[in-house]
Design a protein around this motif. Sequence first.
Motif, PDB file in Angstrom:
ATOM      1  N   ASP A  15       0.835  -1.199   0.000  1.00  0.00           N
ATOM      2  CA  ASP A  15       0.000   0.000   0.000  1.00  0.00           C
ATOM      3  C   ASP A  15       0.873   1.254   0.000  1.00  0.00           C
ATOM      4  O   ASP A  15       1.975   1.273   0.549  1.00  0.00           O
ATOM      5  CB  ASP A  15      -0.905   0.037   1.230  1.00  0.00           C
ATOM      6  CG  ASP A  15      -1.961  -1.048   1.209  1.00  0.00           C
ATOM      7  OD1 ASP A  15      -2.372  -1.442   0.111  1.00  0.00           O
ATOM      8  OD2 ASP A  15      -2.344  -1.512   2.300  1.00  0.00           O
ATOM      9  N   THR A  16       0.365   2.305  -0.608  1.00  0.00           N
ATOM     10  CA  THR A  16       1.044   3.593  -0.549  1.00  0.00           C
ATOM     11  C   THR A  16       0.762   4.229   0.809  1.00  0.00           C
ATOM     12  O   THR A  16      -0.390   4.324   1.228  1.00  0.00           O
ATOM     13  CB  THR A  16       0.555   4.532  -1.665  1.00  0.00           C
ATOM     14  OG1 THR A  16       0.866   3.948  -2.927  1.00  0.00           O
ATOM     15  CG2 THR A  16       1.218   5.885  -1.561  1.00  0.00           C
ATOM     16  N   VAL A  17       1.822   4.639   1.498  1.00  0.00           N
ATOM     17  CA  VAL A  17       1.659   5.269   2.801  1.00  0.00           C
ATOM     18  C   VAL A  17       2.152   6.710   2.726  1.00  0.00           C
ATOM     19  O   VAL A  17       3.019   7.035   1.909  1.00  0.00           O
ATOM     20  CB  VAL A  17       2.422   4.500   3.899  1.00  0.00           C
ATOM     21  CG1 VAL A  17       1.819   3.127   4.090  1.00  0.00           C
ATOM     22  CG2 VAL A  17       3.897   4.394   3.575  1.00  0.00           C
ATOM     23  N   LYS A  18       1.585   7.539   3.569  1.00  0.00           N
ATOM     24  CA  LYS A  18       1.948   8.951   3.597  1.00  0.00           C
ATOM     25  C   LYS A  18       2.298   9.376   5.022  1.00  0.00           C
ATOM     26  O   LYS A  18       1.736   8.861   5.995  1.00  0.00           O
ATOM     27  CB  LYS A  18       0.783   9.816   3.100  1.00  0.00           C
ATOM     28  CG  LYS A  18       0.338   9.543   1.666  1.00  0.00           C
ATOM     29  CD  LYS A  18       1.370   9.989   0.662  1.00  0.00           C
ATOM     30  CE  LYS A  18       0.872   9.780  -0.764  1.00  0.00           C
ATOM     31  NZ  LYS A  18       1.865  10.224  -1.783  1.00  0.00           N
ATOM     32  N   GLN A  19       3.212  10.316   5.117  1.00  0.00           N
ATOM     33  CA  GLN A  19       3.517  10.944   6.402  1.00  0.00           C
ATOM     34  C   GLN A  19       2.691  12.211   6.508  1.00  0.00           C
ATOM     35  O   GLN A  19       2.672  13.029   5.584  1.00  0.00           O
ATOM     36  CB  GLN A  19       5.007  11.285   6.482  1.00  0.00           C
ATOM     37  CG  GLN A  19       5.415  11.923   7.807  1.00  0.00           C
ATOM     38  CD  GLN A  19       6.907  12.216   7.846  1.00  0.00           C
ATOM     39  OE1 GLN A  19       7.682  11.662   7.068  1.00  0.00           O
ATOM     40  NE2 GLN A  19       7.298  13.098   8.751  1.00  0.00           N
ATOM     41  N   VAL A  20       1.952  12.353   7.622  1.00  0.00           N
ATOM     42  CA  VAL A  20       1.097  13.522   7.799  1.00  0.00           C
ATOM     43  C   VAL A  20       1.495  14.271   9.058  1.00  0.00           C
ATOM     44  O   VAL A  20       2.111  13.709   9.974  1.00  0.00           O
ATOM     45  CB  VAL A  20      -0.395  13.122   7.871  1.00  0.00           C
ATOM     46  CG1 VAL A  20      -0.826  12.417   6.590  1.00  0.00           C
ATOM     47  CG2 VAL A  20      -0.665  12.230   9.074  1.00  0.00           C
ATOM     48  N   ASP A  21       1.137  15.548   9.110  1.00  0.00           N
ATOM     49  CA  ASP A  21       1.447  16.345  10.296  1.00  0.00           C
ATOM     50  C   ASP A  21       0.277  16.308  11.279  1.00  0.00           C
ATOM     51  O   ASP A  21      -0.719  15.595  11.069  1.00  0.00           O
ATOM     52  CB  ASP A  21       1.802  17.783   9.908  1.00  0.00           C
ATOM     53  CG  ASP A  21       0.655  18.504   9.207  1.00  0.00           C
ATOM     54  OD1 ASP A  21      -0.499  18.034   9.296  1.00  0.00           O
ATOM     55  OD2 ASP A  21       0.911  19.545   8.575  1.00  0.00           O
ATOM     56  N   ALA A  22       0.384  17.081  12.366  1.00  0.00           N
ATOM     57  CA  ALA A  22      -0.639  17.070  13.416  1.00  0.00           C
ATOM     58  C   ALA A  22      -1.997  17.530  12.904  1.00  0.00           C
ATOM     59  O   ALA A  22      -3.035  17.175  13.475  1.00  0.00           O
ATOM     60  CB  ALA A  22      -0.188  17.948  14.581  1.00  0.00           C
ATOM     61  N   GLN A  40       2.582  15.329   4.234  1.00  0.00           N
ATOM     62  CA  GLN A  40       3.869  16.008   4.188  1.00  0.00           C
ATOM     63  C   GLN A  40       4.879  15.294   3.291  1.00  0.00           C
ATOM     64  O   GLN A  40       5.711  15.929   2.661  1.00  0.00           O
ATOM     65  CB  GLN A  40       4.456  16.127   5.603  1.00  0.00           C
ATOM     66  CG  GLN A  40       3.610  16.939   6.552  1.00  0.00           C
ATOM     67  CD  GLN A  40       3.464  18.378   6.096  1.00  0.00           C
ATOM     68  OE1 GLN A  40       4.448  19.039   5.762  1.00  0.00           O
ATOM     69  NE2 GLN A  40       2.223  18.863   6.054  1.00  0.00           N
ATOM     70  N   ALA A  41       4.823  13.971   3.264  1.00  0.00           N
ATOM     71  CA  ALA A  41       5.833  13.242   2.503  1.00  0.00           C
ATOM     72  C   ALA A  41       5.332  11.838   2.194  1.00  0.00           C
ATOM     73  O   ALA A  41       4.374  11.347   2.796  1.00  0.00           O
ATOM     74  CB  ALA A  41       7.141  13.182   3.285  1.00  0.00           C
ATOM     75  N   THR A  42       6.007  11.213   1.236  1.00  0.00           N
ATOM     76  CA  THR A  42       5.720   9.827   0.871  1.00  0.00           C
ATOM     77  C   THR A  42       6.950   8.987   1.177  1.00  0.00           C
ATOM     78  O   THR A  42       7.940   9.057   0.434  1.00  0.00           O
ATOM     79  CB  THR A  42       5.368   9.696  -0.615  1.00  0.00           C
ATOM     80  OG1 THR A  42       4.259  10.550  -0.922  1.00  0.00           O
ATOM     81  CG2 THR A  42       5.018   8.259  -0.961  1.00  0.00           C
ATOM     82  N   PRO A  43       6.930   8.229   2.276  1.00  0.00           N
ATOM     83  CA  PRO A  43       8.104   7.419   2.616  1.00  0.00           C
ATOM     84  C   PRO A  43       8.392   6.385   1.526  1.00  0.00           C
ATOM     85  O   PRO A  43       7.479   5.904   0.846  1.00  0.00           O
ATOM     86  CB  PRO A  43       7.690   6.725   3.923  1.00  0.00           C
ATOM     87  CG  PRO A  43       6.578   7.551   4.466  1.00  0.00           C
ATOM     88  CD  PRO A  43       5.863   8.097   3.267  1.00  0.00           C
ATOM     89  N   ASP A  44       9.658   6.070   1.365  1.00  0.00           N
ATOM     90  CA  ASP A  44      10.057   5.031   0.425  1.00  0.00           C
ATOM     91  C   ASP A  44       9.657   3.685   1.013  1.00  0.00           C
ATOM     92  O   ASP A  44      10.196   3.257   2.038  1.00  0.00           O
ATOM     93  CB  ASP A  44      11.576   5.099   0.214  1.00  0.00           C
ATOM     94  CG  ASP A  44      12.070   4.026  -0.746  1.00  0.00           C
ATOM     95  OD1 ASP A  44      11.225   3.319  -1.337  1.00  0.00           O
ATOM     96  OD2 ASP A  44      13.304   3.901  -0.884  1.00  0.00           O
ATOM     97  N   ARG A  45       8.730   3.001   0.377  1.00  0.00           N
ATOM     98  CA  ARG A  45       8.224   1.756   0.938  1.00  0.00           C
ATOM     99  C   ARG A  45       9.080   0.548   0.576  1.00  0.00           C
ATOM    100  O   ARG A  45       8.805  -0.566   1.032  1.00  0.00           O
ATOM    101  CB  ARG A  45       6.782   1.514   0.493  1.00  0.00           C
ATOM    102  CG  ARG A  45       6.603   1.292  -0.993  1.00  0.00           C
ATOM    103  CD  ARG A  45       5.125   1.228  -1.350  1.00  0.00           C
ATOM    104  NE  ARG A  45       4.940   1.050  -2.789  1.00  0.00           N
ATOM    105  CZ  ARG A  45       3.778   1.177  -3.406  1.00  0.00           C
ATOM    106  NH1 ARG A  45       2.694   1.470  -2.707  1.00  0.00           N
ATOM    107  NH2 ARG A  45       3.683   1.001  -4.713  1.00  0.00           N
TER     108      ARG A  45
END
Length: 226
Positions: free
Chosen positions: A140-147, A152-157
Amino acid sequence: MNVTAVVVAGGGRGEVDALTTVGGEPMVVRSVRSLLATGLIDHVVLLDVDARPDALMSACSGLPVSTRSALAHALSGIGPHVGQRAGTTAGDGPVTAGSADVVLLHEAARPFAPAALATTVVTAVRDGHEMAVPVLPLVDTVKQVDAAGLVQATPDRSGLRVLQTPLAVRGDLFDPLLAPEPLELARRHAAAGGAVHTVPGHSAAFPVRSAWDLELAELLAGRDDG
């Protein structure tokens, strides 16, 4: 190396738990039978995190199991050739360190984990690894989000993996206080600088924790039994 097998039999507060039937058979029974099918052990300890020893023993009637509500000491004394029998008395008698050279830790919530997974992780520990755990690539595509919930970013999976059970750990490194959360045991061990070896996981070793998971499990049971 002796192998001691522990199945975490919990989840009694949710919609699905260790005693929930899948294909007409409680999940805990399927998980126990999977470990026994390896031929590595002839007894399984059920870690009864919901204080239902009678119900668990009844569900596993005829299988070589006993229950513990806690593992206050390093596991031992319940090795593959120690005199444990089906129908042994449940209880929390002291389990002293000694014969458990390898602890095989599994979740009843993963009733379709193939026996080959257990064999593979135990073999890895016997070959010199401290701990071994099955993993699957994260698809799955995962994303980093803020509060605020903003992406904010797309980690390298490519370097991310989903952990499964059963896992195996060298007996002297096993932390019984973390036994109810097998994957937390792996995380803590790695965070403390320990080496956690990974082996290829299996799609059937998914956790059954919700009604949706249960529906999928029933389909899988129907396919396997058909």
